[in-house]
Design a protein around this motif. Structure first.
Motif, mmCIF file in Angstrom:
data_model
loop_
_atom_site.group_PDB
_atom_site.id
_atom_site.type_symbol
_atom_site.label_atom_id
_atom_site.label_comp_id
_atom_site.label_asym_id
_atom_site.label_seq_id
_atom_site.Cartn_x
_atom_site.Cartn_y
_atom_site.Cartn_z
ATOM 1 N N ARG A 73 -17.940 -0.568 2.375
ATOM 2 C CA ARG A 73 -17.031 -1.610 1.894
ATOM 3 C C ARG A 73 -15.885 -1.005 1.089
ATOM 4 O O ARG A 73 -14.723 -1.336 1.282
ATOM 5 N N SER A 74 -16.220 -0.111 0.178
ATOM 6 C CA SER A 74 -15.198 0.541 -0.635
ATOM 7 C C SER A 74 -14.249 1.354 0.241
ATOM 8 O O SER A 74 -13.026 1.320 0.056
ATOM 9 N N LEU A 77 -11.894 -1.071 2.101
ATOM 10 C CA LEU A 77 -10.871 -1.657 1.236
ATOM 11 C C LEU A 77 -9.812 -0.636 0.828
ATOM 12 O O LEU A 77 -8.613 -0.932 0.852
ATOM 13 N N THR A 78 -10.234 0.569 0.465
ATOM 14 C CA THR A 78 -9.245 1.571 0.054
ATOM 15 C C THR A 78 -8.384 2.004 1.239
ATOM 16 O O THR A 78 -7.193 2.272 1.066
ATOM 17 N N CYS A 80 -7.534 0.012 3.725
ATOM 18 C CA CYS A 80 -6.603 -1.099 3.951
ATOM 19 C C CYS A 80 -5.442 -1.050 2.970
ATOM 20 O O CYS A 80 -4.277 -1.216 3.360
ATOM 21 N N LEU A 168 -6.177 -6.214 -2.999
ATOM 22 C CA LEU A 168 -7.644 -6.203 -2.899
ATOM 23 C C LEU A 168 -8.204 -7.619 -2.950
ATOM 24 O O LEU A 168 -9.159 -7.934 -2.235
ATOM 25 N N LEU A 171 -7.815 -8.884 0.440
ATOM 26 C CA LEU A 171 -8.611 -8.144 1.424
ATOM 27 C C LEU A 171 -10.121 -8.322 1.264
ATOM 28 O O LEU A 171 -10.860 -8.203 2.242
ATOM 29 N N GLN A 172 -10.596 -8.611 0.075
ATOM 30 C CA GLN A 172 -12.046 -8.685 -0.159
ATOM 31 C C GLN A 172 -12.753 -9.724 0.717
ATOM 32 O O GLN A 172 -13.812 -9.422 1.278
ATOM 33 N N ALA A 175 -13.236 -8.161 4.069
ATOM 34 C CA ALA A 175 -14.307 -7.162 4.053
ATOM 35 C C ALA A 175 -15.670 -7.843 4.058
ATOM 36 O O ALA A 175 -16.577 -7.420 4.786
#
Length: 184
Positions: A73-74, A77-78, A80, A168, A171-172, A175
């Motif tokens: 997940r991290s 996100l990073t 993206c 973020l 985006l979360q 995700a």
């Protein structure tokens, strides 16, 4: 010489875009004769394909570095956020990479670079359910759409700021959906 010409072409695209891009300008910037580019590139399109390929390689490297976390997940996100950041820092190059390039299929290196980038962006989704291909395309469409909205100054009216934290927050939920996790 080929590298110097490609370096000049990247610089020119970054500064002026592709609308006024010319081989003559590339030659002048590289300090060579106006015929020199034709010894290394068959056409203006071939040189622009090289510029786009370099852009895909650069974005790939930035995403690989940004998403080095072992947490899917991290990492997602990073990557993206890094993708959108690249578009913001290199708007003309980004538009060339993803814009209408009618003969892209003629340039195997360009196609391969784009495919490597797509695979890397979607790598954190590898453990997702069987509809991975659909999820990967949905992810790419979403992140690319956010990047284009950022480039076209369309996010300002809808986000408190355009910093990484605001991105973020947008985006979360993506995700969470793509990875089948509970929202944080």
């Amino acid at each position: 010489m080929k590298t110097a010409l490609a370096d000049s072409a990247v610089r020119i695209v970054e500064q002026s875009g592709v609308e006024t891009f010319s081989l003559r300008e590339v030659a002048r910037d590289a300090g060579v004769s106006s015929a020199a580019p034709y010894r290394h590139f068959s056409s203006k399109e071939a040189l622009l394909a090289e510029v786009a390929r370099r852009g895909f390689d650069q974005l790939h490297d930035e995403l690989a570095e940004a998403g080095a976390s072992s947490d899917r997940r991290s990492s997602f996100l990073t990557r993206c956020v890094a993708y959108i950041g690249f578009a913001r820092r290199h708007p003309a190059l980004y538009r060339l990479m993803f814009g209408a390039f009618p003969n892209k299929h003629r340039y195997d290196d360009l196609v391969e670079a784009g495919d490597r980038l797509f695979a890397l962006l979607n790598d954190p989704l590898a453990a997702s359910p069987s509809d991975k291909a659909a999820r990967a395309i949905g992810c790419w469409a979403f992140v690319h759409g956010l990047a284009m909205l950022a480039l076209d100054n369309q996010l300002r009216a809808h986000l408190p700021s355009e910093d990484d934290d605001s991105l973020l927050a947008v985006l979360q939920p993506l995700a969470d959906t793509l990875m089948g996790t509970e929202p944080t």
